[in-house]
Design an enzyme around this catalytic site. Structure first.
Site, PDB file in Angstrom:
ATOM      1  N   ASP A  35       0.824  -1.184   0.092  1.00  0.00           N
ATOM      2  CA  ASP A  35      -0.028   0.249   0.102  1.00  0.00           C
ATOM      3  C   ASP A  35       0.937   1.237   0.101  1.00  0.00           C
ATOM      4  O   ASP A  35       1.665   1.465   1.094  1.00  0.00           O
ATOM      5  CB  ASP A  35      -0.853   0.024   1.295  1.00  0.00           C
ATOM      6  N   LYS A  41       2.450  11.135  -3.994  1.00  0.00           N
ATOM      7  CA  LYS A  41       1.477  10.226  -4.597  1.00  0.00           C
ATOM      8  C   LYS A  41       0.192  11.213  -5.527  1.00  0.00           C
ATOM      9  O   LYS A  41      -0.462  10.777  -6.442  1.00  0.00           O
ATOM     10  CB  LYS A  41       0.816   9.354  -3.692  1.00  0.00           C
ATOM     11  N   GLU A  71      -7.762   0.276  -3.887  1.00  0.00           N
ATOM     12  CA  GLU A  71      -7.499   0.509  -2.752  1.00  0.00           C
ATOM     13  C   GLU A  71      -8.780  -0.071  -1.581  1.00  0.00           C
ATOM     14  O   GLU A  71      -8.522  -0.912  -1.037  1.00  0.00           O
ATOM     15  CB  GLU A  71      -7.062   1.960  -2.081  1.00  0.00           C
TER      16      GLU A  71
HETATM   17  P1  ADP Z   1      -2.376   7.405   4.285  1.00  0.00           P
HETATM   18  O1  ADP Z   1      -3.058   6.284   3.789  1.00  0.00           O
HETATM   19  O2  ADP Z   1      -3.299   8.789   3.689  1.00  0.00           O
HETATM   20  O3  ADP Z   1      -1.047   7.515   3.666  1.00  0.00           O
HETATM   21  P2  ADP Z   1      -2.713   6.655   6.944  1.00  0.00           P
HETATM   22  O4  ADP Z   1      -4.113   5.642   6.556  1.00  0.00           O
HETATM   23  O5  ADP Z   1      -1.645   5.892   7.400  1.00  0.00           O
HETATM   24  O6  ADP Z   1      -2.442   7.732   5.727  1.00  0.00           O
HETATM   25  O7  ADP Z   1      -3.266   7.826   8.158  1.00  0.00           O
HETATM   26  C1  ADP Z   1      -2.297   8.493   8.630  1.00  0.00           C
HETATM   27  C2  ADP Z   1      -3.164   9.548   9.443  1.00  0.00           C
HETATM   28  O8  ADP Z   1      -3.701   9.028  10.403  1.00  0.00           O
HETATM   29  C3  ADP Z   1      -2.032  10.541  10.152  1.00  0.00           C
HETATM   30  O9  ADP Z   1      -2.630  11.987  10.169  1.00  0.00           O
HETATM   31  C4  ADP Z   1      -2.169  10.116  11.660  1.00  0.00           C
HETATM   32  O10 ADP Z   1      -1.806  10.984  12.349  1.00  0.00           O
HETATM   33  C5  ADP Z   1      -3.555   9.367  11.743  1.00  0.00           C
HETATM   34  N1  ADP Z   1      -3.640   8.648  12.996  1.00  0.00           N
HETATM   35  C6  ADP Z   1      -3.112   7.237  12.840  1.00  0.00           C
HETATM   36  N2  ADP Z   1      -3.338   6.814  13.941  1.00  0.00           N
HETATM   37  C7  ADP Z   1      -4.528   7.555  14.695  1.00  0.00           C
HETATM   38  C8  ADP Z   1      -5.263   7.514  15.645  1.00  0.00           C
HETATM   39  N3  ADP Z   1      -5.206   6.523  16.813  1.00  0.00           N
HETATM   40  N4  ADP Z   1      -6.349   8.701  15.946  1.00  0.00           N
HETATM   41  C9  ADP Z   1      -6.271   9.653  15.208  1.00  0.00           C
HETATM   42  N5  ADP Z   1      -5.358   9.705  13.931  1.00  0.00           N
HETATM   43  C10 ADP Z   1      -4.513   8.689  13.869  1.00  0.00           C
HETATM   44 MG    MG Z   2      -4.135   4.835   2.711  1.00  0.00          MG
END
Ligand code: ADP
Ligand code: MG
Length: 479
Positions: A8, A70, A171
């Site tokens: 991913d 991305k 996705e």
């Molecule tokens: P992407 O798929 O867009 O690359 P993610 O799905 O990994 O990103 O999400 C990342 C975001 O989720 C970040 O802003 C991070 O701070 C937030 N995040 C991760 N865990 C938590 C949590 N427990 N509560 C709130 N926000 C969270």
């Molecule tokens: Mg994602």
């Protein structure tokens, strides 16, 4: 067949999983985290630091820390989304010789896929360490709206990292696989994905082991980073009022504040209150004394600060349902993906929007990679095969004499698909060559759509205009 990694490649964070011992397993990063920040930084020419370490130095090396790539991957510099990204970007986004959006590194202009390859290479080596053998193949996930040029760029990024993409996987379909939704009765589901910088919501139909994306909507500039910025402002504004010091103007202070703001946001998903504390963050300009940040934050206060951000989740959900011609009652399941869906206010919003409690039993940051690993296992024959019916997100067709766009494959046509176009002809007497210009898009003027390539057909026997006749067949594979 050797292992096929499930990757991913996220806007903010990436994740890799692999099918092993009869289940999909997430592979930890070098920093022992389940995800790797999709970031790469250049402290000096020729040197790259990747993933979490890149993120740690982002604020102090903003011009050469690349993140959010991305969004611009496989897009032209004139793409409205690229222009928006450019206006907010601390690093320089410029046109490649072909007009694509590239970035200015310390080593010159490079494509986003070249920079993203550093992140993929790092994940690949974590996977090889975990597996104890080389990994050279992957299933890579991509947003459901990715067009042909974006898919090609994503594949190229993997290839540059030494990974052959055996299949691209949308996705939302990956998330549905992670939840095992292909088992049991046929279903219609919504996948709600709120990540660090982007929001996507998709409606899927699952019939047997076949997946079809019915609609996908979102906001490419809405994600966890916006929540973090609100916390930063809530701390920095009163600090400036009290001491006359702007923490946001000091790069080192801002880096600490940003990291602490994200931590506070994450903690407030499980706790009611969190104290933001940053000792010795600045010096008092009047007294020269050390200044600390101490800010008691509650979940309620955070929800108040970000109410408008939560409100922005509604229109894309409504639009996706409308496009799929469904109401929330028609859905059998709502699935949460993306780190931000851990936030109670976000879950409450989903519950209200769809009138049901969403599924959240698979880790939201890893669900997409887990689904990709499952898809990989189906390709290697470890589990039963899975079918993805992917509708084209845009029409694909040719430019006609005079510049009009002639779609051959219409938006929504399900791939793999092959279609022969009406007979074309020459427009000039004795014309011996024609240029077949292929475009992807839905605008009536071909040049306003995305150019995919040109095929020169020559050696046409000289004849009066309109007498040489030829037809064009478009063949789009599952990717
Ligand atoms: P992407 O798929 O867009 O690359 P993610 O799905 O990994 O990103 O999400 C990342 C975001 O989720 C970040 O802003 C991070 O701070 C937030 N995040 C991760 N865990 C938590 C949590 N427990 N509560 C709130 N926000 C969270
Ligand atoms: Mg994602």
């Amino acid at each position: 067949m050797a292992h096929v990694l499930g990757i991913d490649l996220g806007t903010t964070n990436s994740c890799v999983a692999v099918w092993r011992d009869g289940r999909a397993q997430v592979i930890d990063s070098a920093e022992k985290e389940r995800t790797t920040p999709t970031a790469a930084g250049q402290p000096t020419p020729g040197q790259w630091i990747v993933g979490a370490p890149a993120r740690w130095q982002a604020q102090t090396n903003p011009e050469f820390t690349f993140s959010g790539l991305k969004r611009i991957l496989g897009r032209s510099l004139e793409d409205p989304l690229v222009l928006q990204a450019q206006s907010m970007s601390p690093f320089s986004i410029e046109a490649s010789p072909d007009g694509f959006a590239w970035v200015r590194t310390r080593d010159g202009l490079q494509s986003p896929q070249t920079v993203l390859a550093h992140v993929l290479r790092k994940m690949r080596s974590s996977a090889e360490a975990y597996l104890g053998e080389p990994a050279t193949a992957c299933v890579m996930t991509i947003p459901a709206y990715f067009g042909i040029a974006q898919k090609a760029a994503a594949k190229e990024a993997a290839l540059l990292a030494g990974l052959q993409v055996v299949r691209l996987l949308p996705e939302p379909s990956a998330a549905a696989l992670a939840y095992g939704l292909e088992r049991g009765a046929d279903k219609t589901i919504a996948v709600f994905d709120l990540g660090g910088g982007t929001f996507d919501v998709s409606i899927l139909k699952i019939r047997g082991r076949a997946f079809t994306v019915l609609a996908t909507e979102g906001d490419q500039f809405l994600g966890g980073d916006d929540w973090d910025s609100r916390i930063i402002d809530a701390v920095a504004d009163p600090f400036r009022a009290s001491y006359g010091v702007d923490l946001k103007a000091d790069r080192v202070a801002l880096q600490r504040l940003r990291d602490e703001a994200e931590k506070a946001k994450i903690r407030l998903s499980s706790l009611e209150a969190y104290d933001i504390a940053l000792p010795w963050i600045a010096l008092d300009p009047r007294t020269g004394q050390k200044l600390d940040v101490f800010h008691a934050m509650t979940r309620e206060a955070l929800d108040e600060l970000t109410r408008d951000l939560v409100a922005r989740l509604t229109p894309p959900c409504d639009a996706a349902l409308a496009k799929a011609k469904l109401t929330p009652r028609d859905l059998d399941e709502v699935v949460l993906v993306g780190g931000m869906t851990a936030m109670p206010a976000v879950r409450d919003a989903v519950r209200l929007l769809f009138g049901r409690t969403p599924r959240q039993d698979v880790s939201p940051e890893c669900a997409v990679a887990i689904g990709a690993a499952i898809r990989g296992a189906a390709l290697t024959g470890e589990i039963r095969s899975i079918t993805m019916n992917e509708p084209l997100p845009h029409s694909v067709g040719l430019e006609l004499e005079g510049g009009a766009f002639h779609p051959i494959l219409k938006r929504g046509a399900v791939t793999p698909v092959r279609k022969r176009a009406d007979v074309f002809t020459t427009s000039q007497p004795d014309q011996q060559a024609v240029a077949i210009r292929l475009y992807e898009g839905d605008l009536t003027v071909a040049g306003d759509n995305r150019a995919l390539g040109v095929l020169i057909l020559d050696g046409i026997t000289p004849r009066p205009a309109g007498e040489a006749r030829f037809d064009v067949t478009l063949d789009v594979d599952a990717d």
